[in-house]
Scaffold this motif. Sequence first.
Motif, mmCIF file in Angstrom:
data_model
loop_
_atom_site.group_PDB
_atom_site.id
_atom_site.type_symbol
_atom_site.label_atom_id
_atom_site.label_comp_id
_atom_site.label_asym_id
_atom_site.label_seq_id
_atom_site.Cartn_x
_atom_site.Cartn_y
_atom_site.Cartn_z
ATOM 1 N N GLU A 121 10.553 11.576 5.364
ATOM 2 C CA GLU A 121 10.294 12.884 4.771
ATOM 3 C C GLU A 121 8.798 13.194 4.706
ATOM 4 O O GLU A 121 8.396 14.348 4.730
ATOM 5 C CB GLU A 121 10.892 12.935 3.358
ATOM 6 N N THR A 122 7.972 12.162 4.595
ATOM 7 C CA THR A 122 6.528 12.375 4.471
ATOM 8 C C THR A 122 5.879 12.533 5.840
ATOM 9 O O THR A 122 6.307 11.890 6.801
ATOM 10 C CB THR A 122 5.883 11.204 3.713
ATOM 11 N N PRO A 123 4.862 13.382 5.997
ATOM 12 C CA PRO A 123 4.203 13.569 7.294
ATOM 13 C C PRO A 123 3.496 12.291 7.755
ATOM 14 O O PRO A 123 3.064 11.479 6.952
ATOM 15 C CB PRO A 123 3.191 14.694 7.016
ATOM 16 N N LEU A 124 3.369 12.156 9.069
ATOM 17 C CA LEU A 124 2.686 11.009 9.661
ATOM 18 C C LEU A 124 1.286 11.440 10.085
ATOM 19 O O LEU A 124 1.113 12.396 10.826
ATOM 20 C CB LEU A 124 3.464 10.488 10.873
ATOM 21 N N LYS A 157 1.511 10.001 5.042
ATOM 22 C CA LYS A 157 0.624 10.550 4.016
ATOM 23 C C LYS A 157 0.933 9.932 2.663
ATOM 24 O O LYS A 157 0.030 9.671 1.858
ATOM 25 C CB LYS A 157 0.780 12.073 3.955
ATOM 26 N N ASP A 158 2.205 9.683 2.408
ATOM 27 C CA ASP A 158 2.651 9.002 1.188
ATOM 28 C C ASP A 158 3.676 7.951 1.575
ATOM 29 O O ASP A 158 4.479 8.164 2.485
ATOM 30 C CB ASP A 158 3.275 9.989 0.199
ATOM 31 N N PHE A 159 3.633 6.817 0.877
ATOM 32 C CA PHE A 159 4.597 5.761 1.145
ATOM 33 C C PHE A 159 5.864 6.004 0.325
ATOM 34 O O PHE A 159 5.847 5.919 -0.898
ATOM 35 C CB PHE A 159 4.005 4.393 0.807
ATOM 36 N N VAL A 160 6.956 6.318 1.020
ATOM 37 C CA VAL A 160 8.232 6.538 0.347
ATOM 38 C C VAL A 160 9.181 5.402 0.724
ATOM 39 O O VAL A 160 8.941 4.670 1.677
ATOM 40 C CB VAL A 160 8.844 7.893 0.738
ATOM 41 N N GLY A 161 10.243 5.257 -0.010
ATOM 42 C CA GLY A 161 11.212 4.220 0.308
ATOM 43 C C GLY A 161 10.783 2.864 -0.199
ATOM 44 O O GLY A 161 9.955 2.726 -1.110
ATOM 45 N N THR A 162 11.309 1.829 0.421
ATOM 46 C CA THR A 162 11.101 0.455 -0.055
ATOM 47 C C THR A 162 10.032 -0.304 0.721
ATOM 48 O O THR A 162 9.789 -1.476 0.458
ATOM 49 C CB THR A 162 12.423 -0.328 0.043
ATOM 50 N N LYS A 163 9.385 0.365 1.698
ATOM 51 C CA LYS A 163 8.371 -0.314 2.511
ATOM 52 C C LYS A 163 7.150 0.576 2.697
ATOM 53 O O LYS A 163 7.234 1.791 2.647
ATOM 54 C CB LYS A 163 8.954 -0.681 3.890
#
Length: 353
Positions: A121-124, A157-163
């Motif tokens: 979901e977060t931009p790269l 841009k933001d770290f989402v999830g478990t990694k």
Amino acid sequence: MSLVVTKAHTKMDSTKYQELLAKYLKGECTEAEQLLLEQWYESLDSEVELPNQNEKKKLLAHNWEVLASQTVRSAPLRKWYQQPYWAAAAAIIIALGLGWLLLKPAPSAISTFKQQLTSLETPLVEHTNTSSKNEQITLADGSRVTLHPQSRLSYPKDFVGTKREVILEGEAFFEVQKNPQKPFLVYSNHLTTKVLGTSFLVKAYAHDKNTTVAVRTGKVSVYATKSVLSTAESAKDANPEAVVLTPNQQVTYVETENKLVKTLVEKPAILIPLEETPSFAFQKAPLSTIIAAFEKTYGIDIVYDEALMSHCLITTTLEQENLYDNLTIICKLLNASYEVVDTQVVIKGAGCQ
């Protein structure tokens, strides 16, 4: 000049092939004819000697295109309502489709990882260091990356999830913020590095056949990238086999031999605070005292025959910065030698009287 390949001993000439192709496109081939058609096409691959695989693929793709187009032109003309127009379209699709499959390069590990990260979901974000100096990048979690020249870092841009996942093309030094609940992974062309919080260097240039991960502090797990991809594709829960590295250790993926080689870094760093570093000024000191000082300072195992060298006494003053220089001096005084075996230093000598 035509690129369609034929030989005198070919079992079926191109005219017969075109007739079968026309029947194949109209769905009128028998199973035996279809098998013959496919075997003849496959035989082209083995009859052509070309300098590399890409040239062979191009030639085979062109064979399909030329022969298919000849078949379409030689078929009797009919009105569109008398002959299904999909026959001609199918010939074009087969020619172009097979050409695309043959000529399309296999996706690289880097492109695969980028595709995975961009699906989040977060931009790269992609940052390329085009300067001649190192550049500093601070990630969303506070981790810092020193990006070397001609290197590229791709990261969310933001770290989402478990990694926490990033992609490196080139060379960079990572100082990762500790977070046991969210491991940090660095993907490169040959190696995948997994840590919870530590500092390490990754060297993975596209033009270099070898990829290296060297650890400064903490502990990391390093996997061959293709084993990570195969594990993900097969949806297995078990992790692929990893090489575990501790400070002053490194692993290199050697592409020509397709293996991981674990060893010591080129210049081991001092791992303890300066005030805790033992003195390197020795006065008639037994070899065991000197080895203990080295092991404490650099965190490296040094192996020697203690019984054989227990009577060796050494007087010398050494610099702390370079372990290998110090080992060379000690070995000269003992008329001995040393070698790095895996992640240990082994000293060999005749001992002292």
